[in-house]
Design a protein around this motif. Structure first.
Motif, PDB file in Angstrom:
ATOM      1  N   GLU A 129       0.842  -1.192   0.000  1.00  0.00           N
ATOM      2  CA  GLU A 129       0.000   0.000   0.000  1.00  0.00           C
ATOM      3  C   GLU A 129       0.879   1.246   0.000  1.00  0.00           C
ATOM      4  OE1 GLU A 129      -3.451   2.307   2.521  1.00  0.00           O
ATOM      5  OE2 GLU A 129      -2.578   0.489   3.351  1.00  0.00           O
ATOM      6  N   ILE A 130       0.552   2.150  -0.901  1.00  0.00           N
ATOM      7  CA  ILE A 130       1.273   3.417  -1.014  1.00  0.00           C
ATOM      8  C   ILE A 130       0.343   4.520  -0.535  1.00  0.00           C
ATOM      9  CG2 ILE A 130       2.396   5.038  -2.579  1.00  0.00           C
ATOM     10  CD1 ILE A 130       2.881   2.520  -4.393  1.00  0.00           C
ATOM     11  N   THR A 131       0.843   5.356   0.363  1.00  0.00           N
ATOM     12  CA  THR A 131       0.085   6.499   0.846  1.00  0.00           C
ATOM     13  C   THR A 131       0.840   7.775   0.498  1.00  0.00           C
ATOM     14  OG1 THR A 131       1.116   6.392   3.025  1.00  0.00           O
ATOM     15  CG2 THR A 131      -0.960   5.193   2.743  1.00  0.00           C
TER      16      THR A 131
ATOM     17  N   ALA B 265       5.275  10.240  -1.290  1.00  0.00           N
ATOM     18  CA  ALA B 265       4.652   8.924  -1.456  1.00  0.00           C
ATOM     19  C   ALA B 265       5.450   7.941  -0.619  1.00  0.00           C
ATOM     20  CB  ALA B 265       4.658   8.509  -2.922  1.00  0.00           C
ATOM     21  N   VAL B 266       4.761   7.216   0.250  1.00  0.00           N
ATOM     22  CA  VAL B 266       5.414   6.338   1.214  1.00  0.00           C
ATOM     23  C   VAL B 266       4.818   4.929   1.121  1.00  0.00           C
ATOM     24  CG1 VAL B 266       5.875   5.972   3.680  1.00  0.00           C
ATOM     25  CG2 VAL B 266       5.781   8.282   2.770  1.00  0.00           C
ATOM     26  N   ALA B 267       5.673   3.928   1.230  1.00  0.00           N
ATOM     27  CA  ALA B 267       5.243   2.530   1.354  1.00  0.00           C
ATOM     28  C   ALA B 267       6.181   1.869   2.349  1.00  0.00           C
ATOM     29  CB  ALA B 267       5.304   1.817   0.011  1.00  0.00           C
ATOM     30  N   ASP B 268       5.620   1.087   3.246  1.00  0.00           N
ATOM     31  CA  ASP B 268       6.424   0.438   4.300  1.00  0.00           C
ATOM     32  C   ASP B 268       7.290   1.449   5.046  1.00  0.00           C
ATOM     33  OD1 ASP B 268       5.402  -2.081   3.689  1.00  0.00           O
ATOM     34  OD2 ASP B 268       7.006  -2.510   2.250  1.00  0.00           O
TER      35      ASP B 268
ATOM     36  N   ARG C 221       9.063   6.808  -1.442  1.00  0.00           N
ATOM     37  CA  ARG C 221       9.243   6.241  -2.791  1.00  0.00           C
ATOM     38  C   ARG C 221       9.293   7.325  -3.855  1.00  0.00           C
ATOM     39  NH1 ARG C 221       7.757   0.522  -2.570  1.00  0.00           N
ATOM     40  NH2 ARG C 221       8.528  -0.057  -0.523  1.00  0.00           N
TER      41      ARG C 221
ATOM     42  N   VAL D  23       9.890  10.055  -8.818  1.00  0.00           N
ATOM     43  CA  VAL D  23       9.683   8.726  -8.235  1.00  0.00           C
ATOM     44  C   VAL D  23      11.007   7.992  -8.364  1.00  0.00           C
ATOM     45  CG1 VAL D  23       8.419   6.551  -8.400  1.00  0.00           C
ATOM     46  CG2 VAL D  23       7.224   8.714  -8.811  1.00  0.00           C
TER      47      VAL D  23
ATOM     48  N   TYR E 210      10.785   2.149  -8.240  1.00  0.00           N
ATOM     49  CA  TYR E 210       9.357   2.182  -7.934  1.00  0.00           C
ATOM     50  C   TYR E 210       8.520   2.821  -9.041  1.00  0.00           C
ATOM     51  CZ  TYR E 210      11.548   1.213  -3.512  1.00  0.00           C
ATOM     52  OH  TYR E 210      12.334   0.665  -2.533  1.00  0.00           O
TER      53      TYR E 210
ATOM     54  N   GLN F   6       4.375   2.107 -11.114  1.00  0.00           N
ATOM     55  CA  GLN F   6       3.554   1.421 -10.118  1.00  0.00           C
ATOM     56  C   GLN F   6       2.390   2.298  -9.650  1.00  0.00           C
ATOM     57  OE1 GLN F   6       6.011  -0.083  -6.900  1.00  0.00           O
ATOM     58  NE2 GLN F   6       7.522  -0.898  -8.328  1.00  0.00           N
TER      59      GLN F   6
ATOM     60  N   ILE G 177       2.598   5.458  -8.609  1.00  0.00           N
ATOM     61  CA  ILE G 177       2.977   6.450  -7.594  1.00  0.00           C
ATOM     62  C   ILE G 177       2.794   7.874  -8.121  1.00  0.00           C
ATOM     63  CG2 ILE G 177       4.900   7.346  -6.219  1.00  0.00           C
ATOM     64  CD1 ILE G 177       5.851   4.412  -5.955  1.00  0.00           C
TER      65      ILE G 177
END
Length: 157
Positions: A3-5, A59-62, A66, A96, A100, A103, A105
């Motif tokens: 999940e990317i937020t 944009a953040v994942a884990d 990203r 980006v 990544y 995807q 983003i």
């Protein structure tokens, strides 16, 4: 799928942003050189100026950044205006990280940017990118951006 937020940048993001802006600058130099702009004095990014002036979305994942997008909107509407001026926001930079890309983003960053600009009262968003940056152009077109003008550059050095 991870999940990317997208969130507003925090002071702790400054090292990531400096590094990512430097990488973006390197990519811009490569593209501008291929298009012949570097010979004409293409200026590159003013990284510290961007960090001091722009609003950034990350944009953040884990819990890992990203990518980012920076927005410049210098004109808050004056409270006393009888007619609200048309004020455009500007996407100054977007990036980006290479592993990544492709995807979604960039699309998430653009959607979040549009939502933020609406809350600021912006009536539209404009942007520029280096001719030949096919990936950026495709992402912007996919999001509904259209070409309204072109600009040219000539160095006086």
């Amino acid at each position: 799928m991870v999940e990317i937020t997208v969130r507003d940048a925090l002071p702790a993001d400054v090292p990531f942003l400096r590094d990512a802006l430097a990488k973006l600058n390197d990519e811009m130099e490569t593209l501008s050189g291929a298009a012949g702009f570097r010979a004409e004095g293409f200026p590159g990014l003013n990284i510290e100026g961007c960090l001091q002036r722009d609003s950034f979305l990350i944009a953040v994942a884990d819990e890992e950044p990203r990518g980012f997008l920076s927005i410049y909107f210098p004109y808050p509407s004056p409270d006393r205006a009888l007619v609200r001026p048309r004020q455009m926001a500007m996407i100054n930079t977007a990036y980006v990280l290479p592993p990544y890309r492709r995807q979604g983003i960039a699309s998430l960053l653009l959607e979040s940017t549009e939502a933020k600009c609406r809350t600021w009262g912006a009536t539209g968003i404009h942007l520029g990118f280096i001719e030949g940056n096919v990936a950026a152009e495709a992402a912007y077109r996919k999001a509904g951006y259209v070409t309204t003008r072109r600009s040219m550059l000539r160095s006086l050095d």
